[in-house]
Write a protein that holds these residues in place. Sequence first.
Motif, short mmCIF file in Angstrom:
data_model
loop_
_atom_site.label_atom_id
_atom_site.label_comp_id
_atom_site.label_asym_id
_atom_site.label_seq_id
_atom_site.Cartn_x
_atom_site.Cartn_y
_atom_site.Cartn_z
N GLY B 28 50.11 46.45 21.72
CA GLY B 28 49.51 45.43 20.86
C GLY B 28 49.78 45.62 19.39
O GLY B 28 49.59 44.70 18.58
N HIS B 29 50.23 46.81 19.00
CA HIS B 29 50.55 47.07 17.59
C HIS B 29 51.96 46.58 17.30
O HIS B 29 52.90 46.92 18.00
CB HIS B 29 50.45 48.57 17.28
CG HIS B 29 49.05 49.08 17.23
ND1 HIS B 29 48.76 50.36 16.81
CD2 HIS B 29 47.87 48.50 17.55
CE1 HIS B 29 47.44 50.54 16.86
NE2 HIS B 29 46.88 49.42 17.32
N ARG B 30 52.09 45.80 16.23
CA ARG B 30 53.40 45.28 15.88
C ARG B 30 54.02 45.98 14.68
O ARG B 30 55.19 45.77 14.37
CB ARG B 30 53.29 43.77 15.60
CG ARG B 30 52.96 42.96 16.84
CD ARG B 30 53.00 41.47 16.56
NE ARG B 30 51.91 41.05 15.70
CZ ARG B 30 51.84 39.83 15.16
NH1 ARG B 30 52.79 38.95 15.37
NH2 ARG B 30 50.80 39.52 14.40
N SER B 94 50.35 50.53 13.79
CA SER B 94 49.15 49.92 13.23
C SER B 94 49.01 48.51 13.76
O SER B 94 50.00 47.84 14.08
CB SER B 94 49.23 49.90 11.70
OG SER B 94 48.16 49.17 11.14
N ASN B 95 47.78 48.04 13.82
CA ASN B 95 47.54 46.66 14.24
C ASN B 95 47.39 45.73 13.02
O ASN B 95 46.83 44.65 13.13
CB ASN B 95 46.28 46.56 15.10
CG ASN B 95 45.01 46.97 14.36
OD1 ASN B 95 45.09 47.43 13.22
ND2 ASN B 95 43.89 46.80 14.99
#
Lengths: 106, 116
Positions: B28-30, B94-95
């Motif tokens: 989910g972290h891009r 990091s999100n």
Amino acid sequence: DAKTTQPPSMDCAEGRAANLPCNHSTISGNEYVYWYRQIHSQGPQYIIHGLKNNETNEMASLIITEDRKSSTLILPHATLRDTAVYYCIVRGGMRFGAGTRLTVKP
Amino acid sequence: KAGVTQTPRYLIKTRGQQVTLSCSPISGHRSVSWYQQTPGQGLQFLFEYFSETQRNKGNFPGRFSGRQFSNSRSEMNVSTLELGDSALYLCASSNRDRGSTTGKLFFGSGTQLSVL
């Protein structure tokens, strides 16, 4: 570019509060202050962050001055396992600096 | 939830060779950032990728490059290795949102590169 200044090393007695200062006089108005610590050669671990108000979590407290030019990380009851390098950063992690090596002594 | 995974953990190369390091971020972290850590220089920011685009770059020579794939996994490459490239290379995910510099960084355990 935002820069932080920290003392290179500090000692603290086990069970006492450790107060780690950080100067970030060039911080921008919308930049958060983040604190991380690194034990041995592991990856840094997040501790706490804040914008302008004081913050507290299960690990530590963060005190940010009213002008936001400096902050202090407080470990209320330091243990030997808190011995690590502590980094104060702004600008999203692009300037980590050398950090403060905290040694907790028995 | 699995943490940030970096491979390999240790690597030994000789001068002039090239090396590719891999980083799998938290699901989910891009955003993926890379750092070089040496005893004398501390943690130095290399670059940050967000959704396959490099959006920030540190002060390193062009021999250091990176990329990010559609699944957010990232690789960094160092060409023509020099002795001074010996370091611990850390990756963090990091999100944080596009255009934002806020958000916690979650670090992997790093790849220890030795150049002989």
